[in-house]
Design an enzyme around this catalytic site. Structure first.
Site, PDB file in Angstrom:
ATOM      1  N   HIS A  28       0.934  -1.283  -0.011  1.00 42.92           N
ATOM      2  CA  HIS A  28       0.037  -0.040  -0.013  1.00 42.92           C
ATOM      3  C   HIS A  28       0.887   1.287  -0.093  1.00 42.92           C
ATOM      4  O   HIS A  28       1.303   1.612   1.031  1.00 42.92           O
ATOM      5  CB  HIS A  28      -1.022  -0.040   1.233  1.00 42.92           C
ATOM      6  CG  HIS A  28      -1.693  -1.227   1.324  1.00 42.92           C
ATOM      7  ND1 HIS A  28      -1.570  -2.308   1.622  1.00 42.92           N
ATOM      8  CD2 HIS A  28      -3.014  -1.375   1.083  1.00 42.92           C
ATOM      9  CE1 HIS A  28      -2.125  -3.258   1.571  1.00 42.92           C
ATOM     10  NE2 HIS A  28      -3.367  -2.720   1.354  1.00 42.92           N
ATOM     11  N   HIS A 261      -4.199   3.315  -3.345  1.00 42.30           N
ATOM     12  CA  HIS A 261      -4.308   3.051  -1.941  1.00 42.30           C
ATOM     13  C   HIS A 261      -3.456   1.840  -1.559  1.00 42.30           C
ATOM     14  O   HIS A 261      -2.703   1.495  -0.410  1.00 42.30           O
ATOM     15  CB  HIS A 261      -5.837   2.793  -1.281  1.00 42.30           C
ATOM     16  CG  HIS A 261      -5.935   1.754  -0.428  1.00 42.30           C
ATOM     17  ND1 HIS A 261      -5.851   2.106   0.973  1.00 42.30           N
ATOM     18  CD2 HIS A 261      -6.140   0.465  -0.407  1.00 42.30           C
ATOM     19  CE1 HIS A 261      -6.040   1.093   1.409  1.00 42.30           C
ATOM     20  NE2 HIS A 261      -6.099   0.122   0.968  1.00 42.30           N
ATOM     21  N   GLU A 408     -17.557  -3.651  24.937  1.00 44.24           N
ATOM     22  CA  GLU A 408     -16.778  -4.793  25.197  1.00 44.24           C
ATOM     23  C   GLU A 408     -15.407  -4.961  24.231  1.00 44.24           C
ATOM     24  O   GLU A 408     -14.337  -5.328  24.787  1.00 44.24           O
ATOM     25  CB  GLU A 408     -17.481  -5.988  24.743  1.00 44.24           C
ATOM     26  CG  GLU A 408     -18.783  -6.256  25.830  1.00 44.24           C
ATOM     27  CD  GLU A 408     -20.029  -5.433  25.336  1.00 44.24           C
ATOM     28  OE1 GLU A 408     -19.952  -4.856  24.270  1.00 44.24           O
ATOM     29  OE2 GLU A 408     -20.968  -5.701  26.145  1.00 44.24           O
ATOM     30  N   HIS A 470     -28.575 -14.722  25.141  1.00 42.35           N
ATOM     31  CA  HIS A 470     -27.519 -14.657  26.083  1.00 42.35           C
ATOM     32  C   HIS A 470     -26.767 -15.769  26.443  1.00 42.35           C
ATOM     33  O   HIS A 470     -25.907 -15.954  27.302  1.00 42.35           O
ATOM     34  CB  HIS A 470     -28.046 -14.115  27.518  1.00 42.35           C
ATOM     35  CG  HIS A 470     -28.426 -12.617  27.602  1.00 42.35           C
ATOM     36  ND1 HIS A 470     -28.944 -12.082  26.283  1.00 42.35           N
ATOM     37  CD2 HIS A 470     -28.146 -11.462  28.156  1.00 42.35           C
ATOM     38  CE1 HIS A 470     -29.198 -10.476  26.649  1.00 42.35           C
ATOM     39  NE2 HIS A 470     -28.489 -10.438  27.729  1.00 42.35           N
TER      40      HIS A 470
END
Ligand SMILES: Cc1ncc(C[n+]2csc(CCOP(=O)(O)OP(=O)(O)O)c2C)c(N)n1
Length: 677
Positions: A28, A261, A408, A470
């Site tokens: 890149h 890129h 999280e 859950h």
């Protein structure tokens, strides 16, 4: 430094990126060409580092979050005197080279973290900046600022588009991590084209709302870069500097387009670009002596900086012997022997393993200086807050317990940053099912072999009424498949204590503790003839066996109790059983063959594994003649005892299946015998 000299350095970096990508025919070039000016100013005039001792604790941290621009980092490391030879740059992306496709922690000195998955490096940097602020608050005394450095990041559009950047940067603003400085490569281009295709928020306003200082500059204007960095360093908040740059800067036909890129410029365009940058066209990997002299000054400067720090440290050590010993213990991540041996032993009764984990932490957490805990807003459920810990806040950064908020993913990546920074041994909690939200960062912890501990409670349908959203099912299998991650699912309070010992002392990578919400029995092992919990340290062990047993029942966590009950039922019918507790497949797999065969001997092929999770992964232990009683579908919302019944996780069902297995095998044996006759 004179701007014209900075320009020479920047263009040298550009040339190296062009040539390495050309040589590899992969990589890149766009980002290194665009951000070379910013990097040259930062590394020449601001970064406090010591190329000859890249592990010096008080160095500034530099994170290239946009890891695809790896050649920018490799160019910098080489130019400024790190142990990364030009030969390595020439072998960019090749087998065995230290210049991997994306920067990999440990491959070359000076790579502070592995980056590539966008957003992760930025969140790691937040963890590093937190670690600095925390350790500074604990250990600095007046003029004795032994922990005192900045954390710099280069981040791209992709980094800021990723969700994790929102979590982590919101955290950084809240905790006022004022020595975190993000240089945002605001080039308006990503892979699909112009970022306006998908990205139109006002980034500066967004960061201002997080509580950051923000600036916008022309990323090719040295005076502006210098001014912004100077301001950023005095801010009382983290700082984002949006640097307007041109991707592929210097390339006559590809600059400013997505074409540059992630693909080599091509021979002709590379030639034209070098010409435009006034680099010698016919000398690949060109570095002038003049540039090398300018950049290699960093070696002597680094040595002096460390020397000054060492002098300060010596004085500090004499003046504050206790504090300096504690600081050294943090740096060494030591877990004192007497602390390990004081991990509690649990006697009779019923106790969820998460509760046992909480009690272990109560007994030892504050006595391990490097240990820092936290939870993603599930502190009361995860039982992660330990006696004696104080809560970390922006104003009390010395607190050793972090409320991460419902973040999280950032929590896991921030813990990686803390571990990478050094001085911190982090643990963090959430519900096991939400490892789905933090898995990308857990994977990087595993890849980098970081010492990080996950406290993952509510580990199965055993959590009950919260229902299938859950209830983890495939999570055990998924995490067990991750290389370098050690997963431990203890059967009871005492195995939980052992699991903590294992996690705290493991140096080869992260550990996941998988804990129940519901109560499980704590056995009087001696009275019942059960093997000691310390055996859990071998991953699996024979918990109990009958003489002449014909069947092995293997289980982890809460299901071990069921297999013990099933054994009793089978015993009443005269069937002998061996019960194996297997809290950790990966630890067991690392034991020598003799031990492994002693637990699962070849001459007993009738084996049943029982676990309240996907059966995937158990077959290698039960073999062709065995069977797995697991759950290969989603759970449901109901009291857990009922769920266990519905899904066949009862002693009666296990015993029944065991009898059929024995019967089948018996018939098979008879059939074989009669065929023979
Ligand atoms: C999590 C993640 N998703 C996707 C990718 C693949 N990828 C690499 S770079 C990039 C985006 C490039 O845009 P930008 O971040 O602006 O970098 P620039 O083009 O300016 O170098 C993508 C999608 C990745 N590396 N990480």
């Amino acid at each position: 430094m004179k701007n014209q000299d900075l320009k020479k350095i920047a263009n040298t970096l550009r040339g190296l990126a062009i040539d390495a990508v050309e040589a590899a025919n992969s990589g890149h070039p766009g980002m290194p060409l665009g951000m070379a000016d910013v990097a040259a100013v930062l590394w020449t005039e601001f970064l406090k580092h010591h190329p000859a001792n890249p592990h010096w604790a008080n160095r500034d941290r530099f994170v290239l979050s946009a890891g695809h621009g790896s050649m920018l980092l490799y160019g910098l490391l080489h130019l400024y005197g790190y142990d990364l030879s030009l030969e390595e740059l020439k072998r960019f992306r090749q087998w065995g080279s230290r210049t991997a496709g994306h920067p990999e922690y440990g491959h070359a000195p000076g790579i502070e973290t592995t980056t590539g998955p966008l957003g992760q490096g930025l969140a790691n940097a937040v963890g590093m900046a937190w670690a600095e602020k925390h350790l500074a608050a604990r250990f600095n005394k007046g003029p004795y600022r032994i922990v005192d450095h900045y954390t710099y990041v280069i981040a791209s559009d992709g980094d800021l588009q990723e969700g994790i950047s929102h979590e982590a940067c919101s955290f950084a603003g809240h905790y006022r991590l004022s020595k975190l400085i993000v240089l945002y490569d605001d080039n308006g281009i990503s892979i699909d084209g112009r970022t306006e295709l998908s990205f139109s928020e006002d980034v500066l306003t967004r960061f201002a709302a997080y509580g950051w200082s923000t600036y916008r500059i022309d990323g090719h204007d040295y005076d502006a870069i210098r001014a912004a960095l100077t301001l950023a360093r005095t801010s009382d908040r983290p700082t984002l500097v949006a640097c307007r740059t041109v991707i592929g800067y210097g390339s006559p036909h590809k600059a400013g387009t997505e074409e540059v890129h992630g693909a080599p410029l091509g021979k002709e365009e590379a030639r034209l670009t070098k010409k435009a940058l006034r680099l010698p066209v016919e000398s690949p990997f060109y570095i002038s002596d003049e540039v090398l002299q300018l950049t290699r000054k960093a070696i002597a400067e680094g040595r002096r900086a460390e020397q000054r720090w060492l002098e300060l440290w010596e004085k500090y050590r004499r003046k504050y012997p206790d504090l300096s010993a504690e600081y050294e213990s943090c740096r060494a991540l030591s877990v004192p022997e007497d602390v390990l041996s004081s991990i509690p032993f649990f006697t009779l009764g019923k106790m969820a393993t998460r509760i046992a984990s909480g009690k272990v932490l109560d007994a030892i957490a504050v006595r391990i200086p490097a240990l820092v805990g936290g939870s993603a807003d599930l502190t009361p459920s995860n039982k992660t807050f330990a006696q004696g810990q104080t809560v970390c806040t922006a104003k009390h950064p010395a607190g050793r317990y972090i409320h991460y908020g419902v973040r999280e993913h950032a929590m896991a990546a921030i813990m990686n940053g803390m571990a990478l920074h050094g001085g911190i041994l982090p643990y963090g909690g959430t519900f096991f099912v939400f490892t789905d939200y933090m898995r990308p960062a857990m994977r990087l912890a595993a890849l980098m072999q970081l010492r990080v501990i996950y406290v993952l409670t509510h580990d199965s349908i055993g959590l009950g009424e919260d229902g299938p959203t859950h209830q983890p099912i495939e999570h055990l299998a998924a995490l067990r498949a991750m290389p370098n991650l050690s997963l431990i699912r203890p059967m009871d309070a005492n195995e939980t204590a052992v699991a903590w010992q294992m996690a705290l002392t493991r140096r080869e990578g992260p550990t996941a503790l998988i804990l129940t919400r519901q109560n499980v029995p704590t056995y009087d092992r001696a009275a019942l003839g059960l093997a000691a919990a310390q055996n859990a340290a071998r991953g699996a062990y024979v918990l109990i066996e009958d003489e002449g047993y014909r069947l092995i029942l293997i289980a982890s966590g809460s299901e071990v109790a069921l297999t013990l009950e099933a054994r009793q039922l089978l015993n009443t019918e005269g069937i002998g059983v061996r019960v194996v507790s297997m809290p950790s497949m990966d630890v067991f797999d690392r034991q020598d063959e003799v031990y492994r065969r002693s637990v699962l001997p070849d001459n007993c092929p009738l084996r049943i594994a029982v676990e309240a999770g996907a059966s995937f992964g158990w077959h290698k232990y039960v073999g062709e003649k065995g069977l797995v009683i697991g759950i290969d579908h989603f759970g449901a919302s109901a009291p857990y005892e009922e769920l266990y019944k519905h899904y066949g996780l009862t002693a009666e069902h296990i015993a029944g299946r065991a009898k059929s297995l024995l019967l089948q095998a018996g018939r098979g044996e008879q059939a074989a015998v009669s065929n023979f006759e």
